[in-house]
Write a protein that holds these residues in place. Structure first.
Motif, mmCIF file in Angstrom:
data_model
loop_
_atom_site.group_PDB
_atom_site.id
_atom_site.type_symbol
_atom_site.label_atom_id
_atom_site.label_comp_id
_atom_site.label_asym_id
_atom_site.label_seq_id
_atom_site.Cartn_x
_atom_site.Cartn_y
_atom_site.Cartn_z
ATOM 1 N N VAL A 171 -12.852 8.325 9.266
ATOM 2 C CA VAL A 171 -11.629 9.057 9.596
ATOM 3 C C VAL A 171 -10.580 8.039 10.021
ATOM 4 N N PHE A 172 -9.481 7.992 9.281
ATOM 5 C CA PHE A 172 -8.439 7.004 9.533
ATOM 6 C C PHE A 172 -7.285 7.624 10.306
ATOM 7 N N GLY A 173 -6.927 6.998 11.428
ATOM 8 C CA GLY A 173 -5.782 7.448 12.207
ATOM 9 C C GLY A 173 -4.498 7.236 11.424
ATOM 10 N N ILE A 174 -3.610 8.219 11.483
ATOM 11 C CA ILE A 174 -2.347 8.171 10.743
ATOM 12 C C ILE A 174 -1.244 8.757 11.615
ATOM 13 N N ALA A 175 -0.056 8.177 11.555
ATOM 14 C CA ALA A 175 1.046 8.642 12.397
ATOM 15 C C ALA A 175 1.634 9.960 11.905
ATOM 16 N N ASP A 176 1.747 10.145 10.588
ATOM 17 C CA ASP A 176 2.374 11.336 10.019
ATOM 18 C C ASP A 176 1.529 11.817 8.845
ATOM 19 N N ILE A 177 0.663 12.787 9.110
ATOM 20 C CA ILE A 177 -0.287 13.230 8.093
ATOM 21 C C ILE A 177 0.396 13.908 6.905
ATOM 22 N N GLU A 178 1.474 14.652 7.155
ATOM 23 C CA GLU A 178 2.152 15.319 6.049
ATOM 24 C C GLU A 178 2.739 14.305 5.066
ATOM 25 N N ASP A 179 3.379 13.276 5.598
ATOM 26 C CA ASP A 179 3.965 12.241 4.753
ATOM 27 C C ASP A 179 2.875 11.499 3.973
ATOM 28 N N ALA A 180 1.808 11.104 4.665
ATOM 29 C CA ALA A 180 0.722 10.363 4.007
ATOM 30 C C ALA A 180 0.063 11.213 2.929
ATOM 31 N N ARG A 181 -0.189 12.478 3.258
ATOM 32 C CA ARG A 181 -0.831 13.362 2.288
ATOM 33 C C ARG A 181 0.054 13.544 1.051
ATOM 34 N N SER A 182 1.325 13.740 1.261
ATOM 35 C CA SER A 182 2.263 13.917 0.159
ATOM 36 C C SER A 182 2.253 12.706 -0.774
ATOM 37 N N LYS A 183 2.259 11.515 -0.199
ATOM 38 C CA LYS A 183 2.245 10.291 -1.005
ATOM 39 C C LYS A 183 0.932 10.151 -1.781
ATOM 40 N N LEU A 184 -0.180 10.424 -1.122
ATOM 41 C CA LEU A 184 -1.480 10.307 -1.789
ATOM 42 C C LEU A 184 -1.623 11.356 -2.893
ATOM 43 N N GLU A 185 -1.239 12.585 -2.606
ATOM 44 C CA GLU A 185 -1.311 13.625 -3.638
ATOM 45 C C GLU A 185 -0.397 13.284 -4.811
ATOM 46 N N GLY A 186 0.766 12.711 -4.504
ATOM 47 C CA GLY A 186 1.684 12.285 -5.557
ATOM 48 C C GLY A 186 1.089 11.218 -6.455
ATOM 49 N N ALA A 187 0.120 10.466 -5.904
ATOM 50 C CA ALA A 187 -0.556 9.426 -6.680
ATOM 51 C C ALA A 187 -1.840 9.945 -7.330
ATOM 52 N N SER A 218 0.828 -1.201 0.000
ATOM 53 C CA SER A 218 0.000 0.000 0.000
ATOM 54 C C SER A 218 0.867 1.258 0.000
ATOM 55 N N LEU A 219 0.284 2.340 -0.447
ATOM 56 C CA LEU A 219 0.978 3.619 -0.527
ATOM 57 C C LEU A 219 1.253 4.197 0.858
ATOM 58 N N ILE A 220 0.245 4.117 1.754
ATOM 59 C CA ILE A 220 0.407 4.577 3.133
ATOM 60 C C ILE A 220 -0.123 3.507 4.070
ATOM 61 N N SER A 221 0.174 3.632 5.351
ATOM 62 C CA SER A 221 -0.308 2.678 6.345
ATOM 63 C C SER A 221 -1.090 3.414 7.420
ATOM 64 N N VAL A 222 -2.403 3.143 7.489
ATOM 65 C CA VAL A 222 -3.214 3.773 8.527
ATOM 66 C C VAL A 222 -3.081 2.981 9.814
ATOM 67 N N GLU A 223 -3.340 3.665 10.937
ATOM 68 C CA GLU A 223 -3.256 3.012 12.238
ATOM 69 C C GLU A 223 -4.473 2.120 12.442
ATOM 70 N N LYS A 224 -4.503 1.443 13.554
ATOM 71 C CA LYS A 224 -5.608 0.519 13.835
ATOM 72 C C LYS A 224 -6.763 1.229 14.521
ATOM 73 N N THR A 225 -7.100 2.412 14.012
ATOM 74 C CA THR A 225 -8.241 3.162 14.534
ATOM 75 C C THR A 225 -9.059 3.697 13.374
ATOM 76 N N ILE A 226 -10.355 3.827 13.610
ATOM 77 C CA ILE A 226 -11.230 4.493 12.656
ATOM 78 C C ILE A 226 -12.293 5.239 13.453
ATOM 79 N N THR A 227 -12.551 6.462 13.019
ATOM 80 C CA THR A 227 -13.626 7.263 13.591
ATOM 81 C C THR A 227 -14.622 7.517 12.485
ATOM 82 N N ILE A 228 -15.887 7.303 12.772
ATOM 83 C CA ILE A 228 -16.945 7.604 11.821
ATOM 84 C C ILE A 228 -17.495 8.965 12.219
ATOM 85 N N ALA A 229 -17.285 9.961 11.365
ATOM 86 C CA ALA A 229 -17.705 11.330 11.663
ATOM 87 C C ALA A 229 -19.121 11.560 11.155
ATOM 88 N N LEU A 230 -19.974 12.062 12.057
ATOM 89 C CA LEU A 230 -21.356 12.362 11.709
ATOM 90 C C LEU A 230 -21.625 13.848 11.891
#
Length: 125
Positions: free
Chosen positions: A71-87, A2-14
């Motif tokens: 909402v997916f928990g992520i350790a480093d949002i800048e890194d994850a965002r950069s990779k996703l935007e790059g894709a 996978s491009l990024i790795s999300v943590e083992k948490t999820i929040t459902i935002a309402l």
């Protein structure tokens, strides 16, 4: 791989009209546990009975029923965002920061469904 790795948490935002009332309803009707009310951020959160899954309530004057955002928990949002935007993944504006609480960034899947990344800034408190 996978491009990024999300943590083992999820929040459902309402989107809700009264997050305190919504939190009360979810705790009394479904047996969930209130985690906190962040009045300065207009956000409340409850823990479900499933490990790592919470429900967050964002207060809006005109909530849209049926519109939830995972909402997916992520350790480093800048890194994850950069990779996703790059894709070629489309994001909805800049990363939002609530100092001492969270960084969030909304993005879209190929069908336009909103998803969000969130980096915890509380230091695990």
């Amino acid at each position: 791989m996978s491009l990024i790795s999300v943590e083992k948490t999820i929040t459902i935002a309402l989107s809700v009209s009264d997050r305190h009332a919504s939190a009360d309803w979810y705790t009394s009707m479904l047996g969930f546990e209130l985690l906190y009310h962040a009045d300065e951020a207009g956000w409340s959160e409850v823990a479900t009975n499933t490990d790592g899954v919470t429900i967050g309530f964002g207060e809006h004057t005109k909530p849209v029923p049926g519109n939830s955002v995972p909402v997916f928990g992520i350790a480093d949002i800048e890194d994850a965002r950069s990779k996703l935007e790059g894709a070629g993944v489309k994001f909805d504006g800049p990363t939002d920061v609530v100092e001492g609480m969270v960084k969030t960034a909304t993005f879209y899947d190929p069908d336009g469904n909103a998803l969000m990344l969130a980096e915890d800034l509380t230091g695990g408190q």
